[in-house]
Design a protein around this motif. Structure first.
Motif, PDB file in Angstrom:
ATOM      1  N   GLY A 218       0.817  -1.212   0.000  1.00 43.11           N
ATOM      2  CA  GLY A 218       0.000   0.000   0.000  1.00 43.11           C
ATOM      3  C   GLY A 218       0.849   1.260   0.000  1.00 43.11           C
ATOM      4  O   GLY A 218       0.524   2.246  -0.679  1.00 43.11           O
ATOM      5  N   TYR A 219       1.941   1.221   0.745  1.00 40.00           N
ATOM      6  CA  TYR A 219       2.867   2.355   0.783  1.00 40.00           C
ATOM      7  C   TYR A 219       3.427   2.639  -0.607  1.00 40.00           C
ATOM      8  O   TYR A 219       3.464   3.788  -1.064  1.00 40.00           O
TER       9      TYR A 219
ATOM     10  N   ASP B 134     -10.894  10.468  -1.155  1.00 42.91           N
ATOM     11  CA  ASP B 134      -9.810   9.861  -0.366  1.00 42.91           C
ATOM     12  C   ASP B 134     -10.040   9.999   1.137  1.00 42.91           C
ATOM     13  O   ASP B 134      -9.102  10.205   1.920  1.00 42.91           O
TER      14      ASP B 134
ATOM     15  N   SER C  88      -6.331  -2.419  -4.373  1.00 43.59           N
ATOM     16  CA  SER C  88      -6.037  -1.302  -5.274  1.00 43.59           C
ATOM     17  C   SER C  88      -7.316  -0.720  -5.874  1.00 43.59           C
ATOM     18  O   SER C  88      -7.467   0.508  -5.974  1.00 43.59           O
TER      19      SER C  88
ATOM     20  N   PHE D 124       2.105   1.656  -3.412  1.00 43.61           N
ATOM     21  CA  PHE D 124       1.010   1.924  -4.351  1.00 43.61           C
ATOM     22  C   PHE D 124       0.714   3.419  -4.459  1.00 43.61           C
ATOM     23  O   PHE D 124       0.234   3.887  -5.495  1.00 43.61           O
ATOM     24  N   TYR D 125       1.005   4.160  -3.387  1.00 48.29           N
ATOM     25  CA  TYR D 125       0.731   5.600  -3.409  1.00 48.29           C
ATOM     26  C   TYR D 125       1.431   6.285  -4.572  1.00 48.29           C
ATOM     27  O   TYR D 125       0.882   7.196  -5.189  1.00 48.29           O
TER      28      TYR D 125
ATOM     29  N   ILE E 201      -9.075   1.370  -3.270  1.00 51.22           N
ATOM     30  CA  ILE E 201      -8.395   2.655  -3.071  1.00 51.22           C
ATOM     31  C   ILE E 201      -8.741   3.626  -4.198  1.00 51.22           C
ATOM     32  O   ILE E 201      -9.058   4.802  -3.963  1.00 51.22           O
TER      33      ILE E 201
ATOM     34  N   TYR F 133      -0.854   2.977   2.411  1.00 51.07           N
ATOM     35  CA  TYR F 133      -1.157   4.037   1.441  1.00 51.07           C
ATOM     36  C   TYR F 133      -1.336   5.382   2.141  1.00 51.07           C
ATOM     37  O   TYR F 133      -0.765   6.404   1.722  1.00 51.07           O
TER      38      TYR F 133
ATOM     39  N   HIS G   8       1.880   6.940   3.601  1.00 50.09           N
ATOM     40  CA  HIS G   8       2.671   7.613   2.567  1.00 50.09           C
ATOM     41  C   HIS G   8       1.992   8.913   2.131  1.00 50.09           C
ATOM     42  O   HIS G   8       2.668   9.939   1.951  1.00 50.09           O
ATOM     43  N   ARG G   9       0.671   8.863   1.984  1.00 50.97           N
ATOM     44  CA  ARG G   9      -0.058  10.062   1.544  1.00 50.97           C
ATOM     45  C   ARG G   9       0.125  11.218   2.512  1.00 50.97           C
ATOM     46  O   ARG G   9       0.240  12.380   2.107  1.00 50.97           O
TER      47      ARG G   9
END
Length: 226
Positions: free
Chosen positions: A22-23, A109, A97, A25-26, A100, A144, A147-148
């Motif tokens: 997920g990290y 989001d 994914s 994927f950002y 998200i 995710y 990271h965002r």
């Protein structure tokens, strides 16, 4: 019996895989259109799973023929199918994914939506929400969001030593209560059994415990690596 090393590994290994996925994927979702992101995920996750499964099972069938074992050849297609979906963690990443991308497009989001989704998923029938996919989704979403929100820049182990020690301690304590019911393939994840028409409140607590020990385990391992 559930051996200590088994308990330690299974409390965090797939959650950590999903968290890191997920990290990473950002980067994809923040720089590409939804269509491009999903095509990229299919190319990176599903095509390799299908290709590898076909290659491996075909090679196995050829090897069986070489040894004079012709019985296994007839079930090669079935084995390929099972092998493709046996790589469930890749399909689970695609599943996460898609969620998200939908939340980004439809709900701006929203962190609240991400927090509610796991509890909505555990109320769905198994075919709509496979247990392993539902289990790893919160970790994928957490990676995710971490990271965002650029939490790497805001959080450091050296400045939060007490909190980090507490996370490791909580994980160790929770491991004492990790038993067969905590293993997802033993108890499942859905809190409603539709055929029986019952709500299983105990399953909800099992799911929450399973998610919490996964987060604690991920945190502890990452802290120790730091």
């Amino acid at each position: 019996p559930i051996y200590p090393v088994f308990k330690i590994i299974y409390s965090f290994h797939m959650p950590l895989f999903a968290l890191v996925s997920g990290y990473l994927f950002y980067w994809s979702v923040s720089s590409r259109s939804p269509r491009e992101v999903l095509i990229r995920q299919v190319n990176n996750l599903i095509l390799p799973a299908i290709s590898w499964s076909i290659l491996y099972q075909t090679a196995q069938a050829v090897f069986n023929v070489y040894r004079g074992d012709f019985v296994g050849v007839g079930v090669t297609l079935q084995r390929i199918y099972s092998s493709i979906f046996g790589l469930w963690f890749l399909w689970a990443m695609l599943y996460a994914s898609i969620i998200i991308v939908l939340v980004r497009e439809k709900f701006k989001d929203s962190i609240l939506v991400y927090a509610l989704i796991p509890f909505l998923l555990i109320m769905l029938p198994g075919r709509l929400a496979p247990i392993s996919y539902v289990f790893v989704f919160p970790y994928f979403a957490a990676g995710y969001l971490w990271h965002r929100e650029h939490m790497d820049e805001k959080f450091s182990v050296s400045n939060n030593k007490l909190l980090c020690a507490g996370i490791i301690l909580v994980w160790c304590i929770m491991l004492l209560f990790y038993d067969k019911s905590s293993y997802i393939y033993t108890t499942g994840i859905a809190i409603i059994r539709y055929k029986k028409g019952i709500f299983m409140y105990w399953q909800l607590w099992t799911d929450i415990f399973r998610w919490l020990i996964g987060f604690a385990g991920c945190g502890a391992v990452l802290i120790l690596l730091k």
